[in-house]
Design a protein around this motif. Sequence first.
Motif, PDB file in Angstrom:
ATOM      1  N   PHE A  66      -0.745   9.381   8.745  1.00  0.00           N
ATOM      2  CA  PHE A  66      -0.585   8.018   9.256  1.00  0.00           C
ATOM      3  C   PHE A  66      -1.627   7.727  10.327  1.00  0.00           C
ATOM      4  O   PHE A  66      -2.275   6.675  10.328  1.00  0.00           O
TER       5      PHE A  66
ATOM      6  N   THR B  92       0.816  -1.209   0.000  1.00  0.00           N
ATOM      7  CA  THR B  92       0.000   0.000   0.000  1.00  0.00           C
ATOM      8  C   THR B  92       0.853   1.263   0.000  1.00  0.00           C
ATOM      9  O   THR B  92       0.637   2.177  -0.803  1.00  0.00           O
ATOM     10  N   GLY B  93       1.828   1.330   0.910  1.00  0.00           N
ATOM     11  CA  GLY B  93       2.660   2.520   1.009  1.00  0.00           C
ATOM     12  C   GLY B  93       3.616   2.686  -0.158  1.00  0.00           C
ATOM     13  O   GLY B  93       3.892   3.811  -0.589  1.00  0.00           O
TER      14      GLY B  93
ATOM     15  N   THR C  83      -0.234   1.600   5.903  1.00  0.00           N
ATOM     16  CA  THR C  83       0.690   2.191   4.934  1.00  0.00           C
ATOM     17  C   THR C  83       2.100   1.656   5.097  1.00  0.00           C
ATOM     18  O   THR C  83       2.977   1.983   4.292  1.00  0.00           O
ATOM     19  N   LEU C  84       2.325   0.837   6.113  1.00  0.00           N
ATOM     20  CA  LEU C  84       3.649   0.250   6.333  1.00  0.00           C
ATOM     21  C   LEU C  84       3.744  -1.107   5.643  1.00  0.00           C
ATOM     22  O   LEU C  84       2.760  -1.852   5.602  1.00  0.00           O
TER      23      LEU C  84
ATOM     24  N   GLN D 223      -3.685   6.853  -1.645  1.00  0.00           N
ATOM     25  CA  GLN D 223      -4.016   6.462  -0.276  1.00  0.00           C
ATOM     26  C   GLN D 223      -5.261   7.190   0.223  1.00  0.00           C
ATOM     27  O   GLN D 223      -6.048   6.635   0.998  1.00  0.00           O
TER      28      GLN D 223
END
Length: 604
Positions: free
Chosen positions: A302, A206-207, A318-319, A215
């Motif tokens: 975040f 994703t990130g 997102t990680l 996002q």
Amino acid sequence: MLSVEFQYRARKIYKSVKKMVELVSNVLLFLASFLAVILVIYRFGFRMPDTYSHEIYYVFREIMRLFLALGLLRFVFNFRLLRAEKGFWVEVLVLFFLFALTLLSKHFDTLGFETERPVLFKIERVLTYGVVLLLSIIQLSKQIFVVIRSRVKPEVLFAGSFLFIILLGAVLLRLPNATYGGISFTDALFTSTSAVCVTGLTVVDTGGTFTLMGQVVLLFLIQVGGIGVMTFTSFFAMSFLSGTSFHDQLMMKNLLNEASLSDIFRTVVYIVLTTFIIEGIGVYLVYLQIQDVAGVGNKIFFSLFHGISAFCNAGFSTLPGNLYDPLIRHLYGLQIILAFLIIFGGIGFPILFNYGRLLHYGIRNQIKCMLGLNYKVVHEPRIVSTTTRIVLPTTLVLLVVGTGLFWIFENHNALEGMSLTGKFATSFMGAVTPRTAGFNNVNISILHPTTIFLTIVLMWIGAAPMSTGGGIKVTTFVIALKNIWANLTGNDRVVVAHRQLTRENVNRAHSVIVLSILWIILGTFAIIILEPTATITQAVFEIVSALGTVGLTMDLTPHLSVAGKLIVSLTMFVGRVGLLTLLACFIRRQEVKLYTYPDDTVIL
């Protein structure tokens, strides 16, 4: 004194003019709303020169002025009717805001304003885009209500709304500005389905794949999918749509499972407000936990992303390593906060509102007694509903048992070397996240087989009804157990908390369970055929995770073939909409028969 004939003709002309103005206004509003949505997609989805972006911005200003003019015109012709509507003061505030923004916009065009006051300049741009887009969504929501008036089945409307948002999300995720290096349509469709169905299974990082714009699109899809597409559109439409018909309200009553038609508007508003309040608190608490983490870039975004993802039971991060990423792996406070957000999202809005009403009556009683009015508010009978009496104890049991078993099974495996706090937080998260959240704070592939089986059971049971979670639902599970016990004891009634459940309720619970098991069997069989390298355990885990809209995987999702991705995507859609609801879209209900056949028994 005007003659009666002249007054009659004047009223007739006035009604004709009013009808023509309303028709033209509706057409202009629809075209302007559609244009605004297309321009937003073009403005933020494609790379373009600065001159193009400025031109689009000025088009948005003109659309905003059109909304203001048509809104004022609507008030002139329908003031008395609008005054009686529930959303009257909301419309008044919107018109005042549009008027103020239109007046102030002239000052932002002065030479040198952008360089002298860049913050105010950006805020004005964001407000212009945001307000016009919001009003455009409202207008398009009205069109959805027009579709409702066409006698569409509630099941078709519910499933169709999710399907539309999924396809729209797939298109948005394929925009040039949404990704760093592009993405295939299959991957975009899979990601969009996972986001709208609040599952969390991902075939890409994703990130690393999606830009900030991508996002944001994901976050929008998660939010809309979490609260429910129809809840969002109903909130907008019922807030600004005058004269909603009885059929519209009856449809919303069925969709929201409300007992009274008069409570529909209030329930929809409460759902949206409750969601935003809980998410806001969660985002702030997440920010406090990660504000000192150096490796996290945009800490505000975040926190926003993970707070919304947790409450909506989506499980997106997102990680690269999700919660198992080395940056936040040992932030046990963050895991506990996300776990409670997951619980609040998965417990269901009816339960939250149920205890809200109980608290409201209790506070009123205390205030009356403290003021010495010798008056006691009479509690409504059975304020705590039967659904609440099932959901809360069952949820508590599943959390306690799940946490304890996870700790026991993994004490010398995944929990090896952790502190006591770490073991508790990891075990607690291990019991919470299978109940449709999808955050992984451990490496799923190394878990003990007994833990894998425990996770599969928790994923299958899922969360509460009318929540952001999935699964067969805890109420379905408890009703089935109660019915088994009734059969064993020779009782022909299923009783919960001194209330006898209807036979229709019991039959529906068993239908949901049987259909879910059948889908798991078929889905697992399809994955084994399409993915030769996958083990049976991986296949079962993947299908149950997708059907329960959980999002956990035994490292199978990233390696799925195109056909495998489509099977899992379909399973996520079925899990979110419900197989019983989906089948009802295609099967016509039989009319109630006024006769019965003779009873008979078969050998079981």
